[in-house]
Design a protein around this motif. Sequence first.
Motif, PDB file in Angstrom:
ATOM      1  N   SER A  92       0.808  -1.210  -0.018  1.00 34.84           N
ATOM      2  CA  SER A  92      -0.181  -0.096   0.154  1.00 34.84           C
ATOM      3  C   SER A  92       0.882   1.196  -0.085  1.00 34.84           C
ATOM      4  O   SER A  92       2.109   1.158   0.324  1.00 34.84           O
ATOM      5  CB  SER A  92      -1.063  -0.083   1.010  1.00 34.84           C
ATOM      6  N   SER A 132     -13.175   7.927  -0.965  1.00 38.91           N
ATOM      7  CA  SER A 132     -12.577   6.684  -0.414  1.00 38.91           C
ATOM      8  C   SER A 132     -13.240   5.589  -1.084  1.00 38.91           C
ATOM      9  O   SER A 132     -14.220   5.235  -0.835  1.00 38.91           O
ATOM     10  CB  SER A 132     -12.073   6.398   1.016  1.00 38.91           C
ATOM     11  N   THR A 166      -8.566   0.010  -2.276  1.00 37.50           N
ATOM     12  CA  THR A 166      -9.196   1.280  -2.157  1.00 37.50           C
ATOM     13  C   THR A 166      -8.115   2.300  -2.715  1.00 37.50           C
ATOM     14  O   THR A 166      -7.019   2.306  -2.683  1.00 37.50           O
ATOM     15  CB  THR A 166      -9.705   1.543  -0.766  1.00 37.50           C
ATOM     16  N   ILE A 167      -8.721   3.284  -3.215  1.00 36.82           N
ATOM     17  CA  ILE A 167      -8.071   4.459  -3.737  1.00 36.82           C
ATOM     18  C   ILE A 167      -8.619   5.692  -2.716  1.00 36.82           C
ATOM     19  O   ILE A 167     -10.026   5.586  -2.796  1.00 36.82           O
ATOM     20  CB  ILE A 167      -8.001   4.691  -5.201  1.00 36.82           C
ATOM     21  N   ALA A 168      -7.822   6.627  -2.430  1.00 36.54           N
ATOM     22  CA  ALA A 168      -8.486   7.606  -1.606  1.00 36.54           C
ATOM     23  C   ALA A 168      -7.882   8.757  -2.153  1.00 36.54           C
ATOM     24  O   ALA A 168      -6.805   8.883  -2.575  1.00 36.54           O
ATOM     25  CB  ALA A 168      -8.186   7.329   0.021  1.00 36.54           C
ATOM     26  N   THR A 190      -4.489   1.425  -1.034  1.00 38.54           N
ATOM     27  CA  THR A 190      -4.569   0.528  -0.245  1.00 38.54           C
ATOM     28  C   THR A 190      -4.843  -0.601  -0.640  1.00 38.54           C
ATOM     29  O   THR A 190      -6.006  -0.849  -0.994  1.00 38.54           O
ATOM     30  CB  THR A 190      -5.564   0.910   1.354  1.00 38.54           C
ATOM     31  N   ILE A 191      -4.082  -1.721  -0.395  1.00 40.25           N
ATOM     32  CA  ILE A 191      -4.305  -3.015  -0.888  1.00 40.25           C
ATOM     33  C   ILE A 191      -4.690  -4.126  -0.003  1.00 40.25           C
ATOM     34  O   ILE A 191      -3.765  -4.281   1.161  1.00 40.25           O
ATOM     35  CB  ILE A 191      -3.178  -3.366  -2.072  1.00 40.25           C
ATOM     36  N   GLU A 192      -5.588  -5.042  -0.144  1.00 37.95           N
ATOM     37  CA  GLU A 192      -6.176  -5.951   0.617  1.00 37.95           C
ATOM     38  C   GLU A 192      -5.066  -6.749   1.231  1.00 37.95           C
ATOM     39  O   GLU A 192      -4.220  -7.440   0.234  1.00 37.95           O
ATOM     40  CB  GLU A 192      -7.342  -6.731   0.220  1.00 37.95           C
ATOM     41  N   SER A 201      -4.210   3.412   6.950  1.00 39.67           N
ATOM     42  CA  SER A 201      -4.625   2.214   5.978  1.00 39.67           C
ATOM     43  C   SER A 201      -4.040   0.985   6.727  1.00 39.67           C
ATOM     44  O   SER A 201      -2.959   1.038   7.209  1.00 39.67           O
ATOM     45  CB  SER A 201      -4.550   2.541   4.676  1.00 39.67           C
ATOM     46  N   GLY A 202      -4.519  -0.240   6.389  1.00 37.74           N
ATOM     47  CA  GLY A 202      -3.831  -1.371   6.684  1.00 37.74           C
ATOM     48  C   GLY A 202      -4.977  -2.455   7.237  1.00 37.74           C
ATOM     49  O   GLY A 202      -5.999  -2.284   7.098  1.00 37.74           O
ATOM     50  N   LYS A 203      -4.536  -3.444   8.063  1.00 35.68           N
ATOM     51  CA  LYS A 203      -5.270  -4.429   8.541  1.00 35.68           C
ATOM     52  C   LYS A 203      -5.758  -4.504  10.054  1.00 35.68           C
ATOM     53  O   LYS A 203      -4.638  -4.093  10.764  1.00 35.68           O
ATOM     54  CB  LYS A 203      -4.672  -6.084   8.096  1.00 35.68           C
ATOM     55  N   THR A 247      -9.706  -5.068   6.033  1.00 38.59           N
ATOM     56  CA  THR A 247      -8.566  -4.167   5.385  1.00 38.59           C
ATOM     57  C   THR A 247      -9.509  -2.754   5.545  1.00 38.59           C
ATOM     58  O   THR A 247     -10.615  -2.687   4.987  1.00 38.59           O
ATOM     59  CB  THR A 247      -8.484  -4.429   3.915  1.00 38.59           C
ATOM     60  N   VAL A 248      -8.659  -1.510   6.031  1.00 42.07           N
ATOM     61  CA  VAL A 248      -9.068  -0.578   6.209  1.00 42.07           C
ATOM     62  C   VAL A 248      -8.464   0.420   4.969  1.00 42.07           C
ATOM     63  O   VAL A 248      -6.932   0.460   5.077  1.00 42.07           O
ATOM     64  CB  VAL A 248      -8.875   0.061   7.709  1.00 42.07           C
ATOM     65  N   GLY A 249      -9.318   0.970   4.295  1.00 40.79           N
ATOM     66  CA  GLY A 249      -8.438   1.982   3.348  1.00 40.79           C
ATOM     67  C   GLY A 249      -8.711   3.454   3.807  1.00 40.79           C
ATOM     68  O   GLY A 249      -9.978   3.772   3.968  1.00 40.79           O
ATOM     69  N   GLU A 281      -0.063   3.650   5.549  1.00 39.74           N
ATOM     70  CA  GLU A 281       0.176   2.714   6.680  1.00 39.74           C
ATOM     71  C   GLU A 281       0.746   3.227   7.644  1.00 39.74           C
ATOM     72  O   GLU A 281       2.082   3.935   7.474  1.00 39.74           O
ATOM     73  CB  GLU A 281       0.616   1.130   6.085  1.00 39.74           C
TER      74      GLU A 281
END
Lengths: 450, 463
Positions: A225, A384, A405-407, A448-450, B226-228, B455-457, B462
């Motif tokens: 991310s 977002s 997600t892109i923010a 942000t990537i899962e 962002s992150g887990k 997963t939170v964006g 991060e």
Amino acid sequence: MNLENFKDQLFAYGTGQGFTDMELAYVREEKFACSLFETEIDSYDTSETYGISFRGLFKGKMGSAFTEKLDEDSVTYLIEEAKDNADVSEPEELEEIFSGSHFYKQPDFFSEKLKQVSISDKIALLKSTEPYIFEADERVTAIESFTLQSSEVERGLLNSKGLSLNERKNDFLIGLSVVVKDNNQIKNGFIVKNTQDFSKIVPQDIAHAAVEEAISQLHAKPVKSGDYPVVIRHDAAAMLLTVYSSIFSAENVQKGLSLLKDKEGKNIASPFVSIIDNPFEKQGLARRSFDDEGVATSYREIVSSGTLETLLYDLKTAKKADRESTGHAYKSSYNSSLEIAPTNFFIVPAEGEGDLVGKVEEGILITSLSGLHSGANTISGDFSLAATGLYIEGGVIKHAVKQMTIAGNFFELLKNIEAVGSDLEFCYIQMGGNCGSPSLLIKELAVTIE
Amino acid sequence: MLAKSVIDDVLEAALSTGGDFSEVFVENRYSNQLILQGGQVEKSLSGREFGIGIRIFKDFQSVYTYTTDDSREGLIKAAKKAAQAIKGEHILQPTSLERQAIESLHPILLHPREVEKKRKVDVMKKAYESAKNYHSSIEQATIKLFDEEQMVLIANSEGTFAEDQRTRSLLSIKSIASDGIQMQTGGHSTGAFKGFEFFENLNLEHYAFEASRMAVTMLGAENCPSGKYPVILDNEFGGVIFHEACGHGLEATSVAKNNSVFANRIGEKVASDLVTYIDDGTLKNEWGSITIDDEGERARKNVLIENGILTGYLIDKFNSRRMGMASTGSGRRQSYRFAPTSRMTNTYIASGKSTNEEIISNTERGIFAKYMGGGQVNPATGDYNFSVMEAYLVENGKISKPLRGATLIGNGPETIQLVDMVGKNLGHGPGMCGSESGSIPVNVGQPMVRVSEMTVGGRMGEE
């Protein structure tokens, strides 16, 4: 009761009840839709509907009501309800019933040739496409949905100031979503084509495009991310513009609900960005020669090389800003309130501009966006959004990326557009206006990537 | 709404080419929508929708037609034209219709059409004043009031002949706060299967304050990292995540064609043991409630997941054919302009054993999602996303600073395995759910729930 009789009765009763100026607008729609599942037609829908809306000035205030039934009960219902609605409304500016523009361009929105395409030809198109879908790739496991829809819409507006307008248009749409599976990873790919020219739909192309879209998302890998340069593909860019087109509404600006206040004549976007609103654009779904107040529509440049030339006005907001309406009064249907919306609204493509991906050393190509109805704030511009896409390295697409997600902020994004592609396409949905965009290269967005 | 003799003839004409089921749906709907902005009524619109939908089945084929023309000739012509899509011999006669006595499960005290618009405006003004006066940084408040009375008649060739009336009221409040540089919004909606009595008995101040409090809080919020993270979802509308993440995947619309990750898995463990997921259209006077569905079937309580085991689906008449399973009273549609399909009513996660305090104090570092926005799911993959309108960071077992711009993404079937704490305070929140058969009122619900990782964006990057 036919429309002419209904109008006469309605206006006569309205006059008796104290209405001064009155307007009746109607929409008549005919639709056909069907879908294919496992080689058979599993749904087949036809319809014919009619809707009427009434607006009138009662004690100087506008009141509205609508109905789908043309009978005597509806005459009294419309007038009584419109009267009550005028009574409780407290408008800042007094509205008016429009007496007419000087010139209305003759619309050419209806294709006789499309009308002649029979239902059996349409069904044959679906059936002949299906084999190509499974032949395209062995990883195709199912067709999630495969539908087509054709529509004919007639709209008209008649008022007590003698204005009488009507126009009709027809459209054809085909949509395919396929499911692919590899190593227990399931992905789907979705494609929609709008056209007035049925002969332009090529079964192989439809099948291949949807399958390719699904396959490209397989073997998704995580990527770190962070902030990346992003290419937003034309279809995803058009969706984003759809959501944010409301910032150009003079009503939102006057109410302090858009940050474009006092920005007319000023720079709001990068010099690569020009935006056109063209109600006569053949590729667009929002074709109209008059708006929902009866004002003539016309081609307009909204943003010119980054400078905001004009907002979108209806009669009321134009009066308040002491200028002319731009013909953007809009009702999503006869059963909706008047608002302001663009027509066919698009970012001008850069002719000859080739591959935007090739310009990116390391970044992300966004192929679809979702959650637009909730993750995009049109007032602050913050968004977002969930996205699917592909990882770019050295100007080449490397692999699919896991869900991300892109923010960012739309107002900043407009200024951070570094290049515009040549691949303009219009969105398959009309939400207010019908937006179109080429692919856009954005300097940087938070991913942000899962 | 339509003479029985006309309905008889339409049902018969619809079967003239070999159809094995026909249905008539008549709808007459009166609605009002009022919008108040800046303290003044900006928009007020009333309307009457009236139309008829005719549906025919032949095995796994469904034909639907709808029209606003209610003349006998017009309807028979429409039925015959639709029947042309089916190729066969006329074999079946409709069963004779017998009117069913349907007693509404949801009593209405004050029918919206009998209440003066001025009284509705008074409610809105009161809500506006509360929202506006909550704090000096509130710049604008918008109040929307909506009510409707929908009368339906549903008759089919199996002898169903039922009439029902649905009355609904909804109030939504949106506040905008500004500190001169930026603008932030907050909002709250509340609705019920009730008439005007709903607005009269509403704690307007509470809802108005919540909307404004959210907007003001967000002015001082930081961008979400962002992150887990472990995520705590508050009760009521927090349930929207499970509506998206598993509710849609349990609808026959995707199960019947094997497009759902939950297809063919009854009896299997699909969720954490703590999850019991229920759809109940019979809850008294709730926003998503019904007495009969739009196919004339009685509403019921359907347990979909019990202690983590998949126990059922939401099934409509057409998909019940392909699935070989009975209808669950889940056939719903926006209006006569849509053929019905399987949809949710009031769907919720049943209460568990943890207190809110236990859930929060057991979270070392995570995100508390107090108010959820909307979301979306891809039924084929189970991937979902939604936005959080009001979020907080949880640090050392305590709720700390507010966060803005949070989006949650994940995969539904994975997320329901990761529910590791379920609270006791079950509550419901109203929403509009859009799908194949249009936009319909539903409730989502749950007690406070914790998911061990999502997963939170956000814009912060991060940590």
